[in-house]
Design a protein around this motif. Structure first.
Motif, PDB file in Angstrom:
ATOM      1  N   UNK A   7       0.831  -1.208   0.000  1.00  0.00           N
ATOM      2  CA  UNK A   7       0.000   0.000   0.000  1.00  0.00           C
ATOM      3  C   UNK A   7       0.859   1.249   0.000  1.00  0.00           C
ATOM      4  N   UNK A   8       0.507   2.180  -0.862  1.00  0.00           N
ATOM      5  CA  UNK A   8       1.278   3.408  -1.001  1.00  0.00           C
ATOM      6  C   UNK A   8       0.831   4.497  -0.035  1.00  0.00           C
ATOM      7  N   UNK A   9      -0.411   4.405   0.432  1.00  0.00           N
ATOM      8  CA  UNK A   9      -0.942   5.486   1.271  1.00  0.00           C
ATOM      9  C   UNK A   9      -0.263   5.549   2.635  1.00  0.00           C
ATOM     10  N   UNK A  10       0.299   4.423   3.085  1.00  0.00           N
ATOM     11  CA  UNK A  10       0.865   4.397   4.428  1.00  0.00           C
ATOM     12  C   UNK A  10       2.013   5.384   4.584  1.00  0.00           C
ATOM     13  N   UNK A  11       2.844   5.492   3.560  1.00  0.00           N
ATOM     14  CA  UNK A  11       3.982   6.403   3.656  1.00  0.00           C
ATOM     15  C   UNK A  11       3.539   7.857   3.677  1.00  0.00           C
ATOM     16  N   UNK A  12       2.394   8.150   3.082  1.00  0.00           N
ATOM     17  CA  UNK A  12       1.923   9.540   3.019  1.00  0.00           C
ATOM     18  C   UNK A  12       1.100   9.931   4.243  1.00  0.00           C
ATOM     19  N   UNK A  13       0.333   9.008   4.806  1.00  0.00           N
ATOM     20  CA  UNK A  13      -0.523   9.321   5.945  1.00  0.00           C
ATOM     21  C   UNK A  13       0.174   9.117   7.284  1.00  0.00           C
ATOM     22  N   UNK A  14       1.330   8.480   7.259  1.00  0.00           N
ATOM     23  CA  UNK A  14       2.000   8.136   8.514  1.00  0.00           C
ATOM     24  C   UNK A  14       2.633   9.348   9.181  1.00  0.00           C
ATOM     25  N   UNK A  15       3.264  10.201   8.408  1.00  0.00           N
ATOM     26  CA  UNK A  15       4.051  11.294   8.978  1.00  0.00           C
ATOM     27  C   UNK A  15       3.190  12.522   9.242  1.00  0.00           C
ATOM     28  N   UNK A 263     -20.748  12.448   9.111  1.00  0.00           N
ATOM     29  CA  UNK A 263     -20.773  13.688   9.877  1.00  0.00           C
ATOM     30  C   UNK A 263     -19.684  13.748  10.935  1.00  0.00           C
ATOM     31  N   UNK A 264     -18.785  12.771  10.941  1.00  0.00           N
ATOM     32  CA  UNK A 264     -17.710  12.722  11.919  1.00  0.00           C
ATOM     33  C   UNK A 264     -16.363  12.776  11.211  1.00  0.00           C
ATOM     34  N   UNK A 265     -15.423  13.585  11.707  1.00  0.00           N
ATOM     35  CA  UNK A 265     -14.096  13.689  11.062  1.00  0.00           C
ATOM     36  C   UNK A 265     -13.192  12.510  11.417  1.00  0.00           C
ATOM     37  N   UNK A 266     -13.554  11.335  10.912  1.00  0.00           N
ATOM     38  CA  UNK A 266     -12.800  10.112  11.180  1.00  0.00           C
ATOM     39  C   UNK A 266     -11.636   9.978  10.192  1.00  0.00           C
ATOM     40  N   UNK A 267     -10.684   9.103  10.459  1.00  0.00           N
ATOM     41  CA  UNK A 267      -9.562   8.898   9.532  1.00  0.00           C
ATOM     42  C   UNK A 267     -10.053   8.478   8.146  1.00  0.00           C
ATOM     43  N   UNK A 268      -9.230   8.715   7.098  1.00  0.00           N
ATOM     44  CA  UNK A 268      -9.626   8.318   5.745  1.00  0.00           C
ATOM     45  C   UNK A 268     -10.087   6.871   5.676  1.00  0.00           C
ATOM     46  N   UNK A 269     -11.171   6.638   4.958  1.00  0.00           N
ATOM     47  CA  UNK A 269     -11.776   5.309   4.905  1.00  0.00           C
ATOM     48  C   UNK A 269     -10.922   4.331   4.098  1.00  0.00           C
ATOM     49  N   UNK A 270     -11.258   3.057   4.240  1.00  0.00           N
ATOM     50  CA  UNK A 270     -10.572   2.006   3.476  1.00  0.00           C
ATOM     51  C   UNK A 270     -10.757   2.221   1.984  1.00  0.00           C
ATOM     52  N   UNK A 271     -11.959   2.666   1.587  1.00  0.00           N
ATOM     53  CA  UNK A 271     -12.218   2.902   0.161  1.00  0.00           C
ATOM     54  C   UNK A 271     -11.353   4.021  -0.381  1.00  0.00           C
ATOM     55  N   UNK A 272     -11.185   5.096   0.397  1.00  0.00           N
ATOM     56  CA  UNK A 272     -10.345   6.214  -0.053  1.00  0.00           C
ATOM     57  C   UNK A 272      -8.890   5.783  -0.178  1.00  0.00           C
ATOM     58  N   UNK A 273      -8.417   4.992   0.759  1.00  0.00           N
ATOM     59  CA  UNK A 273      -7.034   4.515   0.696  1.00  0.00           C
ATOM     60  C   UNK A 273      -6.833   3.586  -0.509  1.00  0.00           C
ATOM     61  N   UNK A 274      -7.823   2.717  -0.754  1.00  0.00           N
ATOM     62  CA  UNK A 274      -7.728   1.813  -1.903  1.00  0.00           C
ATOM     63  C   UNK A 274      -7.748   2.599  -3.212  1.00  0.00           C
ATOM     64  N   UNK A 275      -8.547   3.640  -3.262  1.00  0.00           N
ATOM     65  CA  UNK A 275      -8.614   4.463  -4.468  1.00  0.00           C
ATOM     66  C   UNK A 275      -7.276   5.155  -4.729  1.00  0.00           C
ATOM     67  N   UNK A 276      -6.635   5.642  -3.659  1.00  0.00           N
ATOM     68  CA  UNK A 276      -5.319   6.263  -3.774  1.00  0.00           C
ATOM     69  C   UNK A 276      -4.310   5.283  -4.373  1.00  0.00           C
TER      70      UNK A 276
END
Length: 365
Positions: A7-15, A263-276
């Motif tokens: 997964x590529x999103x981990x490096x971008x969302x981690x820091x 309506x809640x500011x939760x972390x990016x969803x699994x679908x958004x990460x998969x789309x990335x």
């Protein structure tokens, strides 16, 4: 069976993410928080407190709205908007037109469809809508939901403040004119304000009216962009996203089917990460195949067997939201052709063609 890709999103969302290169954005984001705290102080000290009580339903409702607005604002500010990893550089060699369409000249990384270079953050951002100084960040794939929540809750806070202050003035005027006694539990100071009370209440009312209009207009603009499935920068370039039901577009922005989580500011969803990940890997696959075909041509060989009957590649899925569309042959050539200024050549998806220049995306194409 193909190996599972990392997964590529981990490096971008981690820091930790914080845009410090834009002084205007730093000041605007700070002022936004100060204005929310100022409005909350005035409401609790001079309006809601004396009238209903700070622990009343009205007080708890306003406290919830203010906390959600501030929380959404700061999560939007400190969340990576969906930047393309700097390690994703294109293969070589590449034909000039392919390089122009899918490689960022500023950073040298790949540039998937709907991605744009942002001068404020110095990165390529997926599904970039615009850079907003009020949140000191880019509104992109991972931050658009938070931006919408910030607008929504700020609009409700301002509307609440404007209504309570106007209602206070009306009620006090009526009670004074008709000598109506105050009900039990209401502080007499509500209608006998000190000079500082008057000044702060007027300031709060003006602030509320201005930002009701401001956030309302921004929210309407966002809703229009979502309904047309076309980010702001792509609209400036005369592009148009694939027509889809607005419910599908909203589901794509919020990253999941409708629920209370919207309506809640939760972390990016699994679908958004998969789309990335999918957008980045589809572009990499397309560039690798294009590079192999171009190298074969340079060596005097025949076009690759992977080419279709029209001589075009069919590997890249043009993704706008969750829509997948295989582009091949003459259609791909047509969509890559430079569009006339203001034309709507890219009718299927937001494809990066033509020069771009705006406040939010520097010209580098």
């Amino acid at each position: 069976m193909a190996a599972k890709r990392p997964p590529l999103h981990e490096s971008e969302l981690r820091w930790p993410w914080w845009v410090t290169g834009d002084c205007c954005g730093l000041v605007c984001a700070f002022i936004t928080n100060i204005l929310h705290l100022f409005a909350y102080y005035v409401q609790m000290k001079y309006v809601i407190g004396p009238w209903f009580g700070t622990t009343s339903y009205a007080g708890m409702m306003y406290t919830f709205l203010m906390l959600m607005a501030v929380l959404s604002h700061n999560i939007c500010r400190f969340t990576n908007p969906g930047t393309v990893p700097l390690s994703l550089t294109p293969p070589k060699p590449l034909e000039a037109r392919v390089h122009r369409d899918y490689v960022c000249k500023r950073s040298g990384v790949i540039k998937p469809p709907t991605a744009h270079w942002c001068g404020e953050v110095q990165r390529v951002v997926l599904k970039m809508d615009h850079y907003c100084p009020w949140v000191n960040n880019v509104v992109g794939l991972f931050t658009q939901k938070y931006f919408l929540l910030f607008l929504f809750y700020t609009f409700l806070c301002c509307l609440f403040s404007a209504v309570t202050i106007a209602s206070r003035a009306f009620v006090c005027s009526r009670r004074t004119r008709h000598q109506i006694p105050f009900p039990q539990g209401v502080s007499p100071s509500l209608c006998n304000p000190a000079p500082v009370d008057v000044i702060l209440s007027v300031m709060n009312f003006v602030e509320a009216v201005l930002f009701v209009l401001f956030t309302g207009c921004m929210g309407a603009d966002q809703f229009d962009a979502i309904s047309k499935n076309t980010p702001y920068i792509d609209r400036l370039q005369g592009k148009r996203g694939k027509t889809r039901p607005i419910a599908e577009n909203l589901r794509d922005v919020f990253g999941e089917p409708f629920s209370i989580r919207w309506f809640l500011p939760l972390p990016p969803s699994t679908q958004a990460r998969a789309q990335f990940n999918q957008m980045c890997y589809d572009t990499i696959d397309h560039l690798e195949q294009s590079s192999a075909e171009y190298q074969n041509t340079l060596n005097g060989g025949q076009p690759s067997a992977k080419l279709d009957a029209n001589g075009g590649s069919s590997i890249l899925r043009r993704r706008n939201g969750s829509e997948d569309m295989r582009i091949n042959g003459s259609e791909e050539m047509r969509m890559r052709a430079p569009a006339r200024r203001g034309s709507l050549a890219d009718v299927n998806d937001n494809v990066n063609v033509g020069p771009r220049s705006s406040r939010y995306g520097d010209p580098e194409y």
